[in-house]
Design a protein around this motif. Sequence first.
Motif, PDB file in Angstrom:
ATOM      1  N   PRO A   1      -4.247   3.890  -4.900  1.00 38.65           N
ATOM      2  CA  PRO A   1      -4.360   4.517  -3.583  1.00 38.65           C
ATOM      3  C   PRO A   1      -3.153   4.214  -2.704  1.00 38.65           C
TER       4      PRO A   1
ATOM      5  N   GLU B   1      -2.288   4.454   1.459  1.00 37.51           N
ATOM      6  CA  GLU B   1      -2.732   4.705   2.834  1.00 37.51           C
ATOM      7  C   GLU B   1      -1.486   4.847   3.698  1.00 37.51           C
TER       8      GLU B   1
ATOM      9  N   LYS C   1       0.186   5.229   7.329  1.00 38.40           N
ATOM     10  CA  LYS C   1      -0.037   4.945   8.748  1.00 38.40           C
ATOM     11  C   LYS C   1       1.149   5.483   9.543  1.00 38.40           C
TER      12      LYS C   1
ATOM     13  N   HIS D   1      -6.298  -2.437   8.069  1.00 33.51           N
ATOM     14  CA  HIS D   1      -5.648  -1.496   7.162  1.00 33.51           C
ATOM     15  C   HIS D   1      -5.810  -1.953   5.705  1.00 33.51           C
TER      16      HIS D   1
ATOM     17  N   GLN E   1      -9.292  -1.103   4.670  1.00 30.40           N
ATOM     18  CA  GLN E   1      -9.387   0.334   4.411  1.00 30.40           C
ATOM     19  C   GLN E   1      -8.839   0.645   3.019  1.00 30.40           C
ATOM     20  N   LEU E   2      -7.715   0.073   2.675  1.00 27.68           N
ATOM     21  CA  LEU E   2      -7.126   0.287   1.359  1.00 27.68           C
ATOM     22  C   LEU E   2      -8.028  -0.269   0.256  1.00 27.68           C
TER      23      LEU E   2
ATOM     24  N   TYR F   1     -10.708   2.068  -0.562  1.00 29.55           N
ATOM     25  CA  TYR F   1     -10.244   3.155  -1.431  1.00 29.55           C
ATOM     26  C   TYR F   1     -10.187   2.687  -2.888  1.00 29.55           C
TER      27      TYR F   1
ATOM     28  N   ILE G   1       0.161   0.415   1.337  1.00 29.85           N
ATOM     29  CA  ILE G   1       0.064   0.820   2.740  1.00 29.85           C
ATOM     30  C   ILE G   1       1.475   1.153   3.192  1.00 29.85           C
TER      31      ILE G   1
ATOM     32  N   TYR H   1       3.769   2.338   6.252  1.00 30.20           N
ATOM     33  CA  TYR H   1       3.922   2.525   7.696  1.00 30.20           C
ATOM     34  C   TYR H   1       5.085   3.479   7.945  1.00 30.20           C
TER      35      TYR H   1
END
Length: 106
Positions: free
Chosen positions: A7, A9, A11, A23, A26-27, A30, A47, A49
């Motif tokens: 995954p 993510e 941002k 964050h 959240q990951l 997933y 993640i 950014y």
Amino acid sequence: TKDGLLPLEIKHSNRPNQPYFSHVMQLISYCLLIEEAKGIKPKYGFIQYKMGKPFAVPYTENMKSFLIKTMEEMRGYIDSGECPKLIRKYKCEKCSYKEDCFGSKS
């Protein structure tokens, strides 16, 4: 990827020195969804950014257990109708969900 399904993510905020805990969770959620839906456990996720390199976050049993425990605790509050204790009032005051949150009523 060569490491399987991973995954990502994205941002839109500036890159911090370390990824924010929310964050990361959240990951990890997933990763758990991929594991449950596909039957394949991701080794890690990313993640990204706004600026800079993405953070690679390992999907460990400890992170998975923490997420599941947190979800069970949240479901417990929903099922019981009880309010969780406010831990950081300053965060609750700035939260965009404060009107819907059980905690804002205490």
